[in-house]
Design a protein around this motif. Sequence first.
Motif, short mmCIF file in Angstrom:
data_model
loop_
_atom_site.label_atom_id
_atom_site.label_comp_id
_atom_site.label_asym_id
_atom_site.label_seq_id
_atom_site.Cartn_x
_atom_site.Cartn_y
_atom_site.Cartn_z
N GLY A 168 0.87 -1.14 -0.05
CA GLY A 168 -0.13 -0.17 -0.08
C GLY A 168 0.76 1.35 -0.15
N LEU A 169 0.17 2.66 -0.69
CA LEU A 169 0.91 3.69 -0.48
C LEU A 169 0.02 4.51 0.35
N THR A 170 0.11 4.96 1.49
CA THR A 170 -0.71 5.71 2.49
C THR A 170 -0.38 6.98 3.06
N TYR A 171 0.84 7.19 2.88
CA TYR A 171 1.40 8.64 3.45
C TYR A 171 2.53 9.10 2.71
N ALA A 172 2.69 10.22 2.69
CA ALA A 172 3.72 11.05 2.02
C ALA A 172 4.52 12.05 2.94
N GLY A 173 5.51 12.53 2.55
CA GLY A 173 6.22 13.52 3.24
C GLY A 173 7.54 14.18 2.49
N GLY A 174 8.16 14.93 3.28
CA GLY A 174 9.30 15.49 2.49
C GLY A 174 9.82 16.82 3.20
N LEU A 175 11.15 17.22 2.52
CA LEU A 175 11.67 18.30 3.20
C LEU A 175 11.08 19.61 2.51
N GLY A 205 18.99 16.25 -1.14
CA GLY A 205 17.69 16.52 -2.05
C GLY A 205 16.95 15.06 -2.07
N SER A 206 17.47 14.15 -1.64
CA SER A 206 16.80 12.68 -2.11
C SER A 206 15.36 12.59 -1.64
N PHE A 207 15.36 13.37 -0.49
CA PHE A 207 14.04 13.14 0.57
C PHE A 207 13.25 14.34 0.36
N ASP A 208 13.47 15.21 -0.58
CA ASP A 208 12.53 16.50 -0.84
C ASP A 208 11.33 16.06 -1.02
N TYR A 209 11.01 15.07 -1.57
CA TYR A 209 9.51 14.33 -1.60
C TYR A 209 9.68 12.74 -1.33
N VAL A 210 8.98 12.25 -0.57
CA VAL A 210 8.64 10.83 -0.62
C VAL A 210 7.45 10.16 -0.39
N VAL A 211 7.39 9.01 -0.61
CA VAL A 211 6.04 8.39 -0.38
C VAL A 211 6.39 6.98 0.31
N ALA A 212 5.91 6.87 1.59
CA ALA A 212 6.34 5.40 2.36
C ALA A 212 5.66 4.33 1.44
N ILE A 213 6.45 3.31 1.23
CA ILE A 213 5.99 2.00 0.79
C ILE A 213 5.71 1.23 2.11
N ASP A 214 4.40 0.74 1.96
CA ASP A 214 4.12 -0.04 3.26
C ASP A 214 4.42 -1.38 3.43
N TYR A 215 5.92 -1.32 3.45
CA TYR A 215 6.45 -2.58 3.71
C TYR A 215 7.11 -2.54 5.03
N ARG A 217 5.78 -1.64 7.77
CA ARG A 217 5.62 -0.60 8.55
C ARG A 217 4.09 -0.50 9.16
N ALA A 218 3.56 0.69 9.63
CA ALA A 218 2.28 0.90 10.04
C ALA A 218 1.65 1.57 8.90
N THR A 222 3.21 8.75 9.34
CA THR A 222 4.33 9.38 8.64
C THR A 222 5.30 8.44 8.31
N PRO A 223 5.95 8.94 7.02
CA PRO A 223 7.20 7.90 6.71
C PRO A 223 8.12 7.78 7.63
N LEU A 224 8.20 8.66 8.54
CA LEU A 224 9.53 8.96 9.52
C LEU A 224 9.00 7.86 10.98
N ASP A 225 7.80 7.21 10.75
CA ASP A 225 7.42 6.41 11.87
C ASP A 225 8.19 5.24 11.70
N ARG A 226 9.09 4.65 12.69
CA ARG A 226 9.93 3.35 12.83
C ARG A 226 9.23 2.24 13.62
N THR A 227 7.98 2.09 13.36
CA THR A 227 7.28 0.64 13.68
C THR A 227 7.42 -0.31 12.71
N ARG A 228 8.05 -1.44 13.24
CA ARG A 228 8.39 -2.47 12.33
C ARG A 228 7.69 -3.75 12.87
N PRO A 229 6.46 -3.97 12.43
CA PRO A 229 5.86 -5.15 12.74
C PRO A 229 6.42 -6.66 12.42
#
Length: 284
Positions: A168-175, A205-215, A217-218, A222-229
């Motif tokens: 899934g793709l559920t959250y984005a973020g970036g600098l 600049g690599s993280f100017d825009y990111v979309v978290a890949i739901d591998y 993770r919760a 946010t992509p910054l969340d470090r939960t590792r199920p």
Amino acid sequence: MPVFRPPAARRAPYPARLGIGTCATALLLLTGCGGTPGGTLGGAAEDASATRPAARIGAPASPGVGGPPGGARVRADPVPHAPRVHPREIPGLGPLTRAGIPAGARQALVVTGDDYDSSLSTAVLYTRDDPARGWRPVTGRWPARNALDGWTDRHEQGDLRSPVGVYGLTYAGGLLSPPRTAFPYDHSPLFTVDGEGFDGEPLEGSFDYVVAIDYNRAPGTTPLDRTRPLGEERGGGIWLHVDHGGPTQGCVSLPADRMRDLLTTLDPVKKPVIVMGDAEGLER
């Protein structure tokens, strides 16, 4: 002197017995081809038409007896049938991969690796607005990169391979501030990065825009969340991010303008997913 009496008119003979299907056809011909009200089925008519020879079943109708001009044979037009439309599938995906795409997903970013051990890929965004018609591409083929050593069916922390699968793709973020997007977006200075990549290219600049890949993770955080199920040993922090000109450690990267296009197009209502892996693996 004997009185001359003309012989009595003979009744027309009954036609030969017909099968059930033929009888139905005969009934249709007799009643649908201008039969007069005074006639009786199988008997002589009360007017001059009784002297006409009976029409042969299946023979061309005689002019003036209700048939078409010229005695053409009457044929019913076949009933047209609408062709069955099969929903379009995403090309290059086999049955197992297609089965991994949730039924409710209406956007899919397909990232296809050149080879199992290659860090080069291409990406195409598909949409399924009408399930009856299936998937259609909404972008061209974008250049993409993946991990240094290619792909894996079982990702482990530090293996320098990208995980194969549907996520899934559920959250984005970036600098940087986000482009116009309906996607949840975490705008934060914590996406700052520096240093060099595997080819000596700058990572800035690599993280100017990111979309978290739901591998591992919760989803929906946010992509910054470090939960590792699945546990830390199975890795994590797998993102879509801006290409820095070289292979990644496990992420998928796209050119900056394509990341902006992606963020503009992704719609959380359509439950987008990413389908990623080497070409041979995705064909399973």
